[in-house]
Design an enzyme around this catalytic site. Sequence first.
Site, mmCIF file in Angstrom:
data_model
loop_
_atom_site.group_PDB
_atom_site.id
_atom_site.type_symbol
_atom_site.label_atom_id
_atom_site.label_comp_id
_atom_site.label_asym_id
_atom_site.label_seq_id
_atom_site.Cartn_x
_atom_site.Cartn_y
_atom_site.Cartn_z
ATOM 1 N N GLU A 1 1.018 -1.018 0.038
ATOM 2 C CA GLU A 1 -0.122 0.135 0.100
ATOM 3 C C GLU A 1 0.919 1.400 -0.120
ATOM 4 O O GLU A 1 2.065 1.322 0.484
ATOM 5 C CB GLU A 1 -0.910 -0.151 1.229
ATOM 6 C CG GLU A 1 -1.858 1.101 1.428
ATOM 7 C CD GLU A 1 -2.958 1.248 0.299
ATOM 8 O OE1 GLU A 1 -2.408 1.447 -0.754
ATOM 9 O OE2 GLU A 1 -4.232 1.479 0.525
ATOM 10 N N ASP A 2 0.484 2.368 -0.488
ATOM 11 C CA ASP A 2 1.258 3.636 -0.305
ATOM 12 C C ASP A 2 0.993 4.181 0.729
ATOM 13 O O ASP A 2 2.264 4.698 1.247
ATOM 14 C CB ASP A 2 0.609 4.462 -1.678
ATOM 15 C CG ASP A 2 -0.895 4.664 -1.756
ATOM 16 O OD1 ASP A 2 -1.510 4.181 -0.549
ATOM 17 O OD2 ASP A 2 -1.454 5.443 -2.283
ATOM 18 N N PHE B 1 -1.297 16.167 4.066
ATOM 19 C CA PHE B 1 -1.654 15.779 2.664
ATOM 20 C C PHE B 1 -0.407 15.700 1.788
ATOM 21 O O PHE B 1 0.387 16.773 1.564
ATOM 22 C CB PHE B 1 -2.672 16.490 2.177
ATOM 23 C CG PHE B 1 -3.190 15.677 0.702
ATOM 24 C CD1 PHE B 1 -4.061 14.445 0.994
ATOM 25 C CD2 PHE B 1 -2.745 16.054 -0.273
ATOM 26 C CE1 PHE B 1 -4.821 13.853 0.166
ATOM 27 C CE2 PHE B 1 -3.466 15.111 -1.523
ATOM 28 C CZ PHE B 1 -4.299 14.256 -1.279
ATOM 29 N N ASP C 1 -3.773 5.573 6.209
ATOM 30 C CA ASP C 1 -4.335 6.827 6.884
ATOM 31 C C ASP C 1 -5.005 6.435 7.991
ATOM 32 O O ASP C 1 -4.856 6.077 9.090
ATOM 33 C CB ASP C 1 -5.065 7.540 5.837
ATOM 34 C CG ASP C 1 -5.344 8.798 5.884
ATOM 35 O OD1 ASP C 1 -4.529 9.558 6.738
ATOM 36 O OD2 ASP C 1 -6.496 9.276 5.554
ATOM 37 N N ARG D 1 0.829 12.047 -9.452
ATOM 38 C CA ARG D 1 1.475 10.390 -8.875
ATOM 39 C C ARG D 1 2.774 10.190 -9.434
ATOM 40 O O ARG D 1 3.366 9.142 -9.009
ATOM 41 C CB ARG D 1 0.562 9.319 -9.815
ATOM 42 C CG ARG D 1 -1.027 9.387 -8.995
ATOM 43 C CD ARG D 1 -1.731 8.075 -9.562
ATOM 44 N NE ARG D 1 -3.300 8.050 -9.498
ATOM 45 C CZ ARG D 1 -3.626 7.709 -8.249
ATOM 46 N NH1 ARG D 1 -2.905 7.538 -7.206
ATOM 47 N NH2 ARG D 1 -5.166 7.967 -8.297
HETATM 48 P P1 IMP Z 1 -7.376 4.511 4.689
HETATM 49 O O1 IMP Z 1 -8.677 3.777 4.388
HETATM 50 O O2 IMP Z 1 -8.018 6.213 5.290
HETATM 51 O O3 IMP Z 1 -6.190 4.153 5.244
HETATM 52 O O4 IMP Z 1 -6.936 5.128 3.262
HETATM 53 C C1 IMP Z 1 -5.867 5.160 2.739
HETATM 54 C C2 IMP Z 1 -6.124 5.822 1.361
HETATM 55 O O5 IMP Z 1 -6.317 7.078 1.511
HETATM 56 C C3 IMP Z 1 -4.635 5.639 0.537
HETATM 57 O O6 IMP Z 1 -4.576 4.453 -0.231
HETATM 58 C C4 IMP Z 1 -4.791 6.932 -0.351
HETATM 59 O O7 IMP Z 1 -5.134 6.529 -1.728
HETATM 60 C C5 IMP Z 1 -5.521 7.955 0.390
HETATM 61 N N1 IMP Z 1 -4.646 8.880 1.202
HETATM 62 C C6 IMP Z 1 -4.467 8.902 2.383
HETATM 63 N N2 IMP Z 1 -3.831 9.937 2.734
HETATM 64 C C7 IMP Z 1 -3.423 10.672 1.760
HETATM 65 C C8 IMP Z 1 -2.542 11.340 1.313
HETATM 66 O O8 IMP Z 1 -1.877 12.309 2.124
HETATM 67 N N3 IMP Z 1 -2.209 11.831 -0.086
HETATM 68 C C9 IMP Z 1 -2.700 11.050 -1.059
HETATM 69 N N4 IMP Z 1 -3.554 10.047 -0.963
HETATM 70 C C10 IMP Z 1 -4.048 9.823 0.539
HETATM 71 MG MG MG Z 2 -4.690 4.081 -2.225
#
Ligand code: IMP
Ligand code: MG
Length: 181
Positions: A102-103, A155, A106, A168
């Site tokens: 995963e990138d 962010f 969050d 990206r």
């Molecule tokens: P989670 O389910 O809230 O953990 O979501 C994670 C997803 O939210 C990541 O895979 C990203 O696609 C997006 N995301 C969360 N924070 C950022 C950020 O700072 N920049 C860009 N995308 C983000």
């Molecule tokens: Mg993502």
Amino acid sequence: MRTKKRTTQPSVLIPEADIERRIGELAAEIDRDYAESDRLIAIGILKGSVFFMTDLLKQLKVPVSVDFFQTSSYRDSTEAGEIRIRKDVDLSIRDADVLLIEDIVDTGYTLRTILSLLHFRGAKSVKLCALLDKAARREVEVTIDYRGFQIDDIFVVGYGLDYAELYRNLPYIGVFHAVED
Ligand code: IMP
Ligand code: MG
């Protein structure tokens, strides 16, 4: 001239060289941990993980298959953290060692959903490798087995991460600031 919000080119938070170095370290760890694995499948979560995933997998020496999930959150959902699976994996993951890529983690809702699905389908083991960990934002607990960097609650874009589907392809992790002019 009309006052308009615009963005500047993102400034560097994590330089390309640091990402490259960290990926080398993570790959060495993963190689060690999966040396005995019969069937390792790396599963990336589209689209953000793609840049990280390809660079990481190119450094691995253990045999590995590649697959992808694509997820999104329901925009109009009343249920916090309800995740939609837009693209499922192609491979059977029964009895496989799965390495999720995963990138960024969050809130953790995406990973929680995917992890429980993989366990439900009978994966032998599931571990998570995330380039970035925004720990301050976590709402559900997720164990990150291989973590690139921890970052503050800001962010970020680049190296796979987008803002409105842009940025990206930046080779670094950046932050940008909206400016009024
Ligand atoms: P989670 O389910 O809230 O953990 O979501 C994670 C997803 O939210 C990541 O895979 C990203 O696609 C997006 N995301 C969360 N924070 C950022 C950020 O700072 N920049 C860009 N995308 C983000
Ligand atoms: Mg993502």
